[in-house]
Design a protein around this motif. Structure first.
Motif, PDB file in Angstrom:
ATOM      1  N   TRP A 501       0.819  -1.217   0.000  1.00 19.80           N
ATOM      2  CA  TRP A 501       0.000   0.000   0.000  1.00 19.80           C
ATOM      3  C   TRP A 501       0.855   1.270   0.000  1.00 19.80           C
ATOM      4  O   TRP A 501       0.315   2.374  -0.021  1.00 19.80           O
ATOM      5  CB  TRP A 501      -0.983   0.015   1.180  1.00 19.80           C
ATOM      6  CG  TRP A 501      -0.400  -0.335   2.522  1.00 19.80           C
ATOM      7  CD1 TRP A 501      -0.467  -1.548   3.150  1.00 19.80           C
ATOM      8  CD2 TRP A 501       0.322   0.533   3.403  1.00 19.80           C
ATOM      9  NE1 TRP A 501       0.178  -1.488   4.363  1.00 19.80           N
ATOM     10  CE2 TRP A 501       0.670  -0.225   4.550  1.00 19.80           C
ATOM     11  CE3 TRP A 501       0.712   1.881   3.351  1.00 19.80           C
ATOM     12  CZ2 TRP A 501       1.394   0.317   5.624  1.00 19.80           C
ATOM     13  CZ3 TRP A 501       1.430   2.412   4.417  1.00 19.80           C
ATOM     14  CH2 TRP A 501       1.761   1.633   5.522  1.00 19.80           C
ATOM     15  N   SER A 502       2.176   1.127   0.045  1.00 21.33           N
ATOM     16  CA  SER A 502       3.030   2.315   0.057  1.00 21.33           C
ATOM     17  C   SER A 502       4.172   2.178  -0.944  1.00 21.33           C
ATOM     18  O   SER A 502       5.347   2.109  -0.559  1.00 21.33           O
ATOM     19  CB  SER A 502       3.598   2.540   1.469  1.00 21.33           C
ATOM     20  OG  SER A 502       4.468   3.643   1.485  1.00 21.33           O
ATOM     21  N   PRO A 503       3.836   2.140  -2.246  1.00 19.78           N
ATOM     22  CA  PRO A 503       4.949   2.035  -3.213  1.00 19.78           C
ATOM     23  C   PRO A 503       5.889   3.231  -3.099  1.00 19.78           C
ATOM     24  O   PRO A 503       7.073   3.134  -3.397  1.00 19.78           O
ATOM     25  CB  PRO A 503       4.247   1.975  -4.564  1.00 19.78           C
ATOM     26  CG  PRO A 503       2.827   2.351  -4.333  1.00 19.78           C
ATOM     27  CD  PRO A 503       2.520   2.189  -2.880  1.00 19.78           C
ATOM     28  N   LYS A 504       5.338   4.382  -2.622  1.00 23.75           N
ATOM     29  CA  LYS A 504       6.206   5.563  -2.426  1.00 23.75           C
ATOM     30  C   LYS A 504       6.684   5.560  -0.988  1.00 23.75           C
ATOM     31  O   LYS A 504       5.877   5.404  -0.062  1.00 23.75           O
ATOM     32  CB  LYS A 504       5.422   6.845  -2.677  1.00 23.75           C
ATOM     33  CG  LYS A 504       5.241   7.141  -4.152  1.00 23.75           C
ATOM     34  CD  LYS A 504       4.750   8.556  -4.353  1.00 23.75           C
ATOM     35  CE  LYS A 504       3.233   8.528  -4.447  1.00 23.75           C
ATOM     36  NZ  LYS A 504       2.556   9.764  -4.362  1.00 23.75           N
ATOM     37  N   PHE A 505       7.978   5.769  -0.784  1.00 28.14           N
ATOM     38  CA  PHE A 505       8.514   5.809   0.580  1.00 28.14           C
ATOM     39  C   PHE A 505       9.841   6.545   0.529  1.00 28.14           C
ATOM     40  O   PHE A 505      10.417   6.733  -0.548  1.00 28.14           O
ATOM     41  CB  PHE A 505       8.724   4.386   1.116  1.00 28.14           C
ATOM     42  CG  PHE A 505       9.748   3.596   0.350  1.00 28.14           C
ATOM     43  CD1 PHE A 505      11.084   3.562   0.745  1.00 28.14           C
ATOM     44  CD2 PHE A 505       9.383   2.904  -0.813  1.00 28.14           C
ATOM     45  CE1 PHE A 505      12.028   2.841   0.015  1.00 28.14           C
ATOM     46  CE2 PHE A 505      10.324   2.194  -1.541  1.00 28.14           C
ATOM     47  CZ  PHE A 505      11.640   2.154  -1.129  1.00 28.14           C
ATOM     48  N   THR A 506      10.298   6.993   1.674  1.00 29.75           N
ATOM     49  CA  THR A 506      11.670   7.509   1.716  1.00 29.75           C
ATOM     50  C   THR A 506      12.433   6.739   2.776  1.00 29.75           C
ATOM     51  O   THR A 506      11.871   6.325   3.799  1.00 29.75           O
ATOM     52  CB  THR A 506      11.733   9.023   2.033  1.00 29.75           C
ATOM     53  OG1 THR A 506      11.130   9.216   3.299  1.00 29.75           O
ATOM     54  CG2 THR A 506      11.050   9.858   0.986  1.00 29.75           C
ATOM     55  N   LEU A 507      13.707   6.563   2.496  1.00 26.23           N
ATOM     56  CA  LEU A 507      14.546   5.761   3.374  1.00 26.23           C
ATOM     57  C   LEU A 507      15.831   6.526   3.673  1.00 26.23           C
ATOM     58  O   LEU A 507      16.484   7.038   2.766  1.00 26.23           O
ATOM     59  CB  LEU A 507      14.891   4.449   2.663  1.00 26.23           C
ATOM     60  CG  LEU A 507      15.849   3.525   3.395  1.00 26.23           C
ATOM     61  CD1 LEU A 507      15.163   2.886   4.598  1.00 26.23           C
ATOM     62  CD2 LEU A 507      16.343   2.429   2.440  1.00 26.23           C
ATOM     63  N   THR A 508      16.143   6.621   4.948  1.00 26.82           N
ATOM     64  CA  THR A 508      17.392   7.278   5.348  1.00 26.82           C
ATOM     65  C   THR A 508      18.154   6.319   6.247  1.00 26.82           C
ATOM     66  O   THR A 508      17.570   5.758   7.185  1.00 26.82           O
ATOM     67  CB  THR A 508      17.079   8.556   6.164  1.00 26.82           C
ATOM     68  OG1 THR A 508      15.982   9.207   5.571  1.00 26.82           O
ATOM     69  CG2 THR A 508      18.244   9.505   6.208  1.00 26.82           C
TER      70      THR A 508
END
Ligand code: FUB
Ligand code: ZN
Length: 660
Positions: A501-508
């Motif tokens: 449900w979250s193909p968009k994400f940011t990763l740090t």
């Protein structure tokens, strides 16, 4: 699999998620005491509202049945032949609760219960109180409906869990004696019964016993039961012909009627193209298949697991994770047949689907399995219990109306408020054991890779002092922080799930933005450094969802989801009838968290159009007119799992779509 000291493995998980802590505390404080009272017939409740109570006049009698079998009380067995399983699932739930809430008083009760069960067990290991008390001459003679192996399987699961939580050897001994009894009686060797139980469960239980004891015999026996399914389609009939082919001989009324598909015994598993039949039987069987395949590598089973999974999830599952499209046989029907108001969606089927997903994660590192597990945990399974922990749904509809439930016999199985208990009370303790064991659903360790598949805040300790602390305010917020400590700097990879449900994400990672490739729903990070800080930000936009247009029931409708939570419109917030609202695909939505509502929930509003109700003086049918009055309004939605905790009114997950 034996955990050797130098092998990476999970040692302990502490749930710190506020959302799940509340549920887990509720089970300890309310659910377990309440269910124990009910099963001892000490609760002031009634099962009369249960539309499927089979005219029973007692609430449970489950503990009494064990006392009678143990010779501590006089009387007859009462209830379903599998009534013992209510007690066993409760015991299993209690066992898991000790892992996060040791309770000496409760443990006295459960230790005594183990003693009672041991006293009720026969010398040869057999234990099924119905047959012991009222039909000893019919043991293992009518397996289509007897549930004897299903019942013993549930004890085996509970016994293993109890032994693992408390070290109580007797609990495990009862389980092994039971399994040995089954082993002596079943198989293809001369003198044994070349058959199986009409309700799968023993397969997964025996595999669990194999894990706990490392005794191959139990794995082989589990494998035998899977292989034997459907090999002799006459087996049940042959037994019934000997035991008595008449209504009075039935142990469960009407159970001779369904064909073998209902029992998943029409053909061998490897020939079954799609899962069909009784939904709980399907998911228990699938769990057993995946579990046995994991240890045996049986390719036919592995293929069947993948085939069944795909069909269930892509063609037979509700958006909430519920399965079971019809009350007739509590069963699956056919691809894309997903009616919302006459459906079944038994709580046990969602719990079982979570079991299946967990086993599939052991077979393949695929985020899809964890997505479904999450769907069950936050929607389909959780809706089975009220916020007070004392009321339960057996059937979980996606659209309900108290008037229709009362006046339309086709919907009489659908309750619009949760019941105190049921004539067939399989669901309440099943959900309790899922909640108290949710810590076991968060990680899978494969070699030197740790898969973290849920966003349930926790602190996990692995071998070599490796520790992962996940913090978040999920499911309401999508900022997920992981603090990893790896003091021995072991070469370990961490697979973080990126939900469907979250193909968009940011990763740090350690403050550096990363653009990792998602592989089958996971991103893999090297966590060999002594410390690693990871921030994952998921997309928590409110989403208007549509179903595949092959689903008749959802055509022209939208559902609303945010993160993993599926939302529902209730009459408590929106003037009925709910079917007169229409929502455009681009409708404006708002989201806010409301602490004082339903124990704290995210609330969504969506702009809607409402058609004015026509007068009852108007004719029933007339040419389509454009002059119907519409007003702009908004719908307020709450999480599906929390519906039916206020007004006894209409509810709908799918809303009519407005086309401009
Ligand atoms: O047959 C035993 C249990 O009772 C099933 O798993 C449930 O679906 C209910 O029918
Ligand atoms: Zn159930």
């Amino acid at each position: 699999m034996q955990m050797t000291e130098n092998k990476l493995h999970l040692k302990h998980v502490e749930i710190t998620s506020g959302f799940w802590q509340r549920y887990r505390d509720l089970v300890v404080k309310e659910v377990l005491p309440y269910q124990w009272q009910v099963m001892n017939d000490e609760a002031d409740i009634s099962i009369s509202v249960d539309p499927q109570n089979n005219g029973q006049d007692k609430n449970s009698h489950a503990v009494a049945n064990l006392k009678i079998a143990a010779g501590q009380q006089e009387g007859h067995h009462y209830g379903f032949p599998f009534q013992d399983t209510d007690v066993y699932k409760w015991l299993e739930a209690a066992a898991y609760s000790f892992n996060y809430h040791p309770d000496a008083d409760l443990q006295k009760i459960t230790d005594n219960l183990i003693n009672l069960i041991a006293d009720a067990q026969e010398d040869d290991g057999y234990l099924s109180t119905y047959f012991q008390i009222d039909a000893p001459e019919r043991k293992f003679k009518r397996l289509q409906q007897s549930h004897e192996l299903y019942t013993m399987g549930h004890y085996i699961e509970a016994g293993v869990a109890y032994y693992q939580a408390t070290g109580n050897q007797k609990a495990l001994d009862v389980a092994t004696r039971m399994a040995d009894c089954i082993d002596r009686n079943f198989g293809l060797e001369d003198g044994k019964i070349p058959g199986l139980d009409g309700h799968p469960e023993i397969e997964l239980a025996l595999t669990r016993l194999y894990e706990a004891t490392q005794n191959d015999k139990y794995l082989k026996l589990a494998h035998y039961f899977l292989n034997q399914r459907g090999q002799d389609p006459e087996f049940f009939d042959k037994q019934i012909a000997i035991d008595g082919n008449s209504d009075e001989r039935d142990i469960i009324r009407g159970m001779r009627e369904p064909d073998l598909t209902y029992f998943l015994a029409a053909e061998p598993i490897k020939n079954q193209k799609v899962p069909q039949g009784h939904a709980v039987r399907v998911v228990y069987l699938c769990t057993g298949m995946a579990y046995v395949a994991r240890y045996t590598g049986d390719q036919d089973l592995l293929d069947a697991c993948h085939r069944f999974w795909t069909d269930l999830v892509r063609r037979q599952m509700y958006i909430t994770g519920n399965i079971g499209s019809t009350t007739q046989g509590e069963a699956l029907t056919y691809a894309y047949d997903l009616p919302n108001d006459t459906m079944y969606g038994e709580t046990c089927a969602s719990v079982g689907m979570a079991f299946f997903a967990r086993q599939m994660l052991h077979l393949d590192a695929k985020g899809e399995y964890a997505d479904v597990l999450e769907k069950e945990l936050f929607n389909g399974a959780l809706s089975g219990m009220s916020l007070d922990g004392k009321h339960f749904f057996y059937v979980n509809p996606l659209e309900a109306d108290p008037v229709e439930s009362q006046l339309n016999p086709d919907k009489s199985h659908v309750l619009t408020h949760r019941a105190d208990w049921f004539g067939c009370a399989c669901c309440p303790a099943n959900l309790a054991r899922l909640i108290t064991s949710v810590d076991q659903y968060l990680y899978t360790v494969d070699g030197q890779t740790i898969l973290s598949h849920q966003f349930i805040a926790n602190q996990a300790t692995f071998a070599d002092e490796l520790q992962i602390t996940q913090t978040n305010n999920f499911p309401w917020e999508g900022n997920i922080h992981y603090a990893v400590k790896n003091p021995q700097e072991k070469a370990v990879k961490l697979g973080l799930r990126i939900p469907g449900w979250s193909p968009k994400f940011t990763l740090t990672v350690n403050g550096q933005v990363r653009t990792e490739v998602v592989q089958d729903g996971f991103i893999y990070l090297d966590i060999q450094a002594a410390t690693t800080d990871i921030d994952l930000v998921l997309d928590m936009q409110v989403k208007l969802m549509q179903a595949n247009n092959r689903v008749n029931a959802d055509f022209g409708k939208v559902a609303i989801q945010r993160g993993p939570i599926v939302y529902a419109a209730e009459e408590a917030d929106n003037p009925a009838p709910l079917w007169q609202y229409q929502v455009a695909a681009d409708a404006k939505t708002t989201y806010h968290y409301e602490q004082s509502l339903l124990n704290g929930v995210g609330v969504i509003t969506v702009a809607a159009n409402k058609q004015a109700a026509m007068s009852d003086q108007q004719v029933l049918y007339a040419p389509v007119s454009t002059g119907v009055e519409n007003s702009e309004t908004e719908l307020t939605l709450v999480p599906y799992y929390a519906w039916a905790n206020r007004l006894n009114g209409q509810m709908s997950v799918w809303l009519n779509r407005q086309y401009h």
